[in-house]
Design a protein around this motif. Structure first.
Motif, mmCIF file in Angstrom:
data_model
loop_
_atom_site.group_PDB
_atom_site.id
_atom_site.type_symbol
_atom_site.label_atom_id
_atom_site.label_comp_id
_atom_site.label_asym_id
_atom_site.label_seq_id
_atom_site.Cartn_x
_atom_site.Cartn_y
_atom_site.Cartn_z
ATOM 1 N N GLN A 1 1.006 -1.028 0.064
ATOM 2 C CA GLN A 1 0.075 -0.090 -0.346
ATOM 3 C C GLN A 1 1.167 1.178 0.050
ATOM 4 O O GLN A 1 0.551 2.478 -1.113
ATOM 5 C CB GLN A 1 -1.587 -0.016 1.342
ATOM 6 C CG GLN A 1 -2.217 0.886 1.272
ATOM 7 C CD GLN A 1 -2.786 1.071 -0.223
ATOM 8 O OE1 GLN A 1 -3.607 -0.306 -0.975
ATOM 9 N NE2 GLN A 1 -3.383 2.274 -0.919
ATOM 10 N N PRO A 2 2.383 2.279 0.384
ATOM 11 C CA PRO A 2 2.572 2.739 1.186
ATOM 12 C C PRO A 2 3.193 2.909 -0.444
ATOM 13 O O PRO A 2 3.581 4.408 -0.479
ATOM 14 C CB PRO A 2 3.490 2.137 1.307
ATOM 15 C CG PRO A 2 3.316 1.629 3.213
ATOM 16 C CD PRO A 2 2.297 0.557 2.026
ATOM 17 N N LYS A 3 3.600 1.718 -1.837
ATOM 18 C CA LYS A 3 3.858 2.066 -2.769
ATOM 19 C C LYS A 3 2.801 3.263 -3.671
ATOM 20 O O LYS A 3 2.773 3.936 -4.627
ATOM 21 C CB LYS A 3 4.760 1.119 -3.177
ATOM 22 C CG LYS A 3 5.741 1.048 -2.608
ATOM 23 C CD LYS A 3 6.805 -0.647 -3.608
ATOM 24 C CE LYS A 3 5.889 -1.883 -3.577
ATOM 25 N NZ LYS A 3 6.387 -2.872 -4.767
ATOM 26 N N TYR A 4 1.601 2.890 -3.515
ATOM 27 C CA TYR A 4 0.580 3.048 -3.827
ATOM 28 C C TYR A 4 -0.028 5.585 -3.356
ATOM 29 O O TYR A 4 -0.371 5.356 -4.145
ATOM 30 C CB TYR A 4 -0.665 2.727 -3.855
ATOM 31 C CG TYR A 4 -1.028 1.619 -4.662
ATOM 32 C CD1 TYR A 4 -0.506 1.042 -5.514
ATOM 33 C CD2 TYR A 4 -1.459 0.479 -3.608
ATOM 34 C CE1 TYR A 4 -0.110 0.039 -6.142
ATOM 35 C CE2 TYR A 4 -1.465 -0.747 -4.013
ATOM 36 C CZ TYR A 4 -1.075 -0.634 -5.675
ATOM 37 O OH TYR A 4 -0.766 -2.523 -6.181
ATOM 38 N N GLU A 5 0.741 5.565 -1.967
ATOM 39 C CA GLU A 5 0.320 6.579 -1.679
ATOM 40 C C GLU A 5 1.148 7.504 -1.537
ATOM 41 O O GLU A 5 2.930 7.638 -2.378
ATOM 42 C CB GLU A 5 0.089 6.510 -0.190
ATOM 43 C CG GLU A 5 -0.892 5.171 0.216
ATOM 44 C CD GLU A 5 -1.257 5.021 1.142
ATOM 45 O OE1 GLU A 5 -0.196 5.372 2.238
ATOM 46 O OE2 GLU A 5 -2.469 3.838 1.636
ATOM 47 N N LYS A 6 1.053 9.105 -1.236
ATOM 48 C CA LYS A 6 1.964 9.843 -1.086
ATOM 49 C C LYS A 6 3.021 9.540 -0.047
ATOM 50 O O LYS A 6 2.586 9.200 0.318
ATOM 51 C CB LYS A 6 1.243 11.586 -0.797
ATOM 52 C CG LYS A 6 0.871 11.180 0.421
ATOM 53 C CD LYS A 6 -0.047 13.101 -0.131
ATOM 54 C CE LYS A 6 -0.577 13.302 1.547
ATOM 55 N NZ LYS A 6 -0.985 14.349 1.788
ATOM 56 N N LEU A 7 4.100 9.999 -0.254
ATOM 57 C CA LEU A 7 5.061 10.414 0.973
ATOM 58 C C LEU A 7 4.641 11.211 2.540
ATOM 59 O O LEU A 7 4.144 11.108 2.332
ATOM 60 C CB LEU A 7 6.552 10.478 0.499
ATOM 61 C CG LEU A 7 7.736 9.951 0.948
ATOM 62 C CD1 LEU A 7 7.952 8.545 0.478
ATOM 63 C CD2 LEU A 7 9.018 10.718 0.303
#
Length: 716
Positions: free
Chosen positions: A217-223
């Motif tokens: 999931q974190p790879k889809y989101e903003k930093l």
């Protein structure tokens, strides 16, 4: 079999776990070329449609994982219009995103090298299992670009902005344990356990023990950075990286800018930002030149490999003449695993040579790169001797005595009589003709030049000089030995100064003429350093040694009197007469004082201006363009002559020799690339503006012919 291609196969293993294997047919390594990308796209389509697949393991059928993109193929793409190149990049990224979006867990099993695009493939997976022998990294900035398959987007979201900036902007390779510490690797195991560990990890995801979707999931989101954290991470890094990379290498800073702009976006928008900056870098001359240098370096490695097939094995070497140079050669041989006998005529010389080797080893120990036991092992491979007896069982000897023809003749003849029948004899001369040096030898066919550059442990180039009677087996043996020392050998034909020094001394000639005509030496140094040289000509002469340069200049003038013989007393003559020998006695064009670490630090010396008054015209202003033209034209024209005289067989070898031998600015691609980028006709016209300065500034007839016919040194 779910899918079978020329680069990729996909098969079902057990319990719903499939294996996608990279194994590019007809190649020794896996790389991302058009074929591999197309097959990855097709594989993902087949995997997504196959309901039997519950999890996927990605492996390699070769010793490496994936070495990166096919650079030659990508360089061709870089000549496309920006819009077209942008579209191609986004299409490739869509393949990686489709892989990342597969409706089941993906585990990447990294068995060896995974660099550039290979590393970006790893980042697109959910988990990464690495063999303890694996090496990974994103070295694209070394080619004047930055990661373009999602590396600037996925890496900061996986390991944080600071770690991602360090990995991407330094462009270094990292071992598996370093990758695990920052979060690039999830597990590190011995190579023989890699496959089973990856399959078991995929099964744990399928069973629900591990939440692969949460990992993804974190790879889809903003930093996940607030405004202050973002400013601290990116703005501070930009300033530091800009100071390290310098103005001539924009890619590292552009990578940070791309990561910063993309930090507030989701994956797909972030990838568009990466692509835009990637295309901007790909269109620069810096990228074109650095990529071409990489390809030329690969060509040199292949040539060296071809020579190795004809080479005799060197299991023990010798160096004749200790001191700084002999000690440096002994260190390099012993450090790389080949025992070496170091012979000198007195104990003082041997002590100096051993001190040089020990000093270099102590530095490695102090930096944690070697144990004390490892240092002792290397030193034990250096055998210091005062007699020739120990040289009777060596396979190759490097003569490194003083640069004097009669002394070298005597030393070479003496040592030849002590060598085994098939041993190879070489000279580390920097300027004296190899054919001339061979005259007293009984077996000139087993003799050639092996010119190391100082400091030996740092300079990558070794010139292997073929004399009139040198055999091909001798050349091959010396090339193979140079390669075993971790050096890049370039084979050149014989002439005074060979390739690198023959080209360097016209550059110094341009400097002498500028000083004669009233230019300021400090200004010249600053201009040439801004041009991209690691040091200006005055500083370089001090490092080389004023006495060494004066001697070499005489050899060059005798060899090429039409253009290298001066008809005026120069600044070099004055400093030599005053015994200002440069760094070696702390007085040259500059004066030198030790810094806190004991290294010589240069200072402007007011006494020099007074000393040079007798040989210089009144001081006058020169523009930056004028200084560059007057320094670079002689160097470039001599490179052209070396190519025309068949001293070196190809344009790319000439340019690589200058980059590896004297630090020609890599981002400019070399002297011949510099001429071609300017335009050969334009270069000839520029040289003609300075024709009154003499033959050093006058283009050859063949170069004018090339300009007239629109010929080039390089195809791309």
């Amino acid at each position: 079999m779910i899918y079978e291609g020329q680069a990729i196969t996909v098969k079902l293993l057990e319990e719903g776990i499939a294996e996608l294997q990279f194994n590019l047919q007809g190649e020794s390594v896996n790389k991302f070329n058009k074929q591999t990308l197309l097959e990855l796209q097709q594989s993902v389509v087949e995997l997504k449609a196959n309901s039997a697949v519950k999890g996927l393991v990605v492996t390699s059928g070769k010793d490496v994982f994936i070495v990166g993109a096919d650079i030659g193929e990508f360089l061709d793409n870089f000549s496309l219009p920006e819009e077209e190149l942008m579209e191609l990049n986004l299409q490739a990224n869509a393949i990686f995103s489709a892989f990342e979006d597969l409706p089941f867990p993906t585990v990447i099993a990294v068995n060896g090298i995974a660099l550039g695009g290979g590393m970006e493939m790893c980042l697109a997976g959910d988990y990464r299992v690495m063999a303890d022998t694996a090496r990974v990294g994103l070295p694209e900035v070394k080619l004047g670009i930055y990661p373009g398959f999602g590396g600037t987007v996925r890496l900061p979201r996986l390991v944080g902005a600071d770690n991602a900036i360090e990995w991407i902007c330094a462009g270094k390779e990292h071992d598996a344990e370093s990758a695990r510490k920052v979060g690039v690797a999830d597990v590190v195991v011995p190579l023989d356990k890699l496959h089973d560990t990856a399959v078991n990890l995929a099964k744990r995801c399928v069973s629900g023990e591990l939440d692969y979707l949460a990992k993804r999931q974190p790879k889809y989101e903003k930093l996940k950075l607030n405004n202050i954290e973002s400013m601290m991470a990116f703005e501070t890094s930009k300033a530091y990286v800009a100071s390290q990379a310098g103005p001539n290498y924009p890619a590292p800073v552009e990578a940070i800018k791309a990561m910063q702009k993309a930090s507030t976006k989701g994956r797909d928008e972030a990838l568009k930002i990466e692509a835009k900056g990637f295309v901007k870098m790909a269109k620069t001359s810096v990228a074109k030149n650095l990529i071409n240098l990489f390809l030329h370096d690969q060509a040199l490695k292949k040539q060296a490999k071809d020579y190795q097939e004809k080479a005799a094995k060197v299991t023990k070497a010798g160096v004749l003449g200790a001191g700084i140079m002999g000690g440096g050669i002994a260190y390099q041989s012993a450090y790389k695993g080949t025992p070496i006998v170091m012979k000198d005529i007195n104990q003082q010389g041997l002590d100096l040579g051993l001190q040089e080797a020990a000093k270099l080893l102590v530095k490695r120990v102090d930096k944690g790169r070697m144990s004390a036991a490892g240092m002792a092992e290397v030193l034990n491979r250096i055998v210091p001797v005062l007699s020739y007896g120990e040289l009777n069982n060596v396979d190759l000897v490097v003569e490194a005595v003083v640069e004097n023809l009669s002394i070298k003749h005597k030393a070479l003849a003496e040592v030849e009589g002590q060598l085994a029948e098939n041993a190879v004899l070489t000279s580390n001369t920097s300027t004296i003709s190899i054919t001339e040096l061979a005259k007293p030898l009984k077996h000139p066919e087993r003799f050639c030049g092996m010119h190391f550059f100082n400091p030996v442990h740092m300079m990558p180039l070794v010139e292997v000089i073929r004399g009139e009677k040198t055999s091909e087996e001798t050349v091959a043996t010396v090339v193979a030995y140079a390669k075993s020392l971790g050096k890049t050998p370039i084979v050149v034909n014989d002439c005074p100064g060979f390739l690198v020094n023959r080209i360097l001394f016209p550059y110094f000639g341009g400097f002498a003429l500028l000083l004669r005509d009233g230019a300021d030496l400090v200004q010249i140094d600053k201009v040439m350093e801004r041009f991209g040289w690691p040091m200006g000509p005055a500083y370089l002469l001090d490092v080389v040694g004023i006495d060494t340069a004066a001697h070499a200049e005489k050899v060059m003038a005798d060899g090429f009197p039409d253009r290298m013989k001066r008809d005026f007393k120069s600044a070099l003559d004055v400093l030599f007469a005053e015994k200002r020998y440069g760094q070696k006695n702390s007085l040259g064009f500059y004066r030198y004082e030790p810094d806190k670490r004991g290294k010589p630090k240069k200072k402007v010396d007011a006494d020099v201006q007074a000393l040079l008054k007798e040989v210089t015209q009144p001081s006058r202003e020169f523009t930056e363009e004028e200084i560059i033209a007057r320094m670079m034209i002689p160097l470039c024209l001599e490179t052209v002559r070396c190519l025309e005289d068949n001293i070196v067989v190809s344009a790319h070898e000439a340019d690589m020799g200058l980059i590896y031998g004297i630090g020609f600015p890599p981002f400019r691609g070399g002297a011949l690339r510099y001429i071609q980028d300017m335009g050969i006709a334009e270069f000839c016209a520029l040289a003609d503006q300075y024709a009154e300065l003499g033959p050093l500034y006058q283009p050859t007839a063949k170069l004018r012919e090339m300009a007239k016919n629109g010929q080039l040194f390089f195809d791309n």
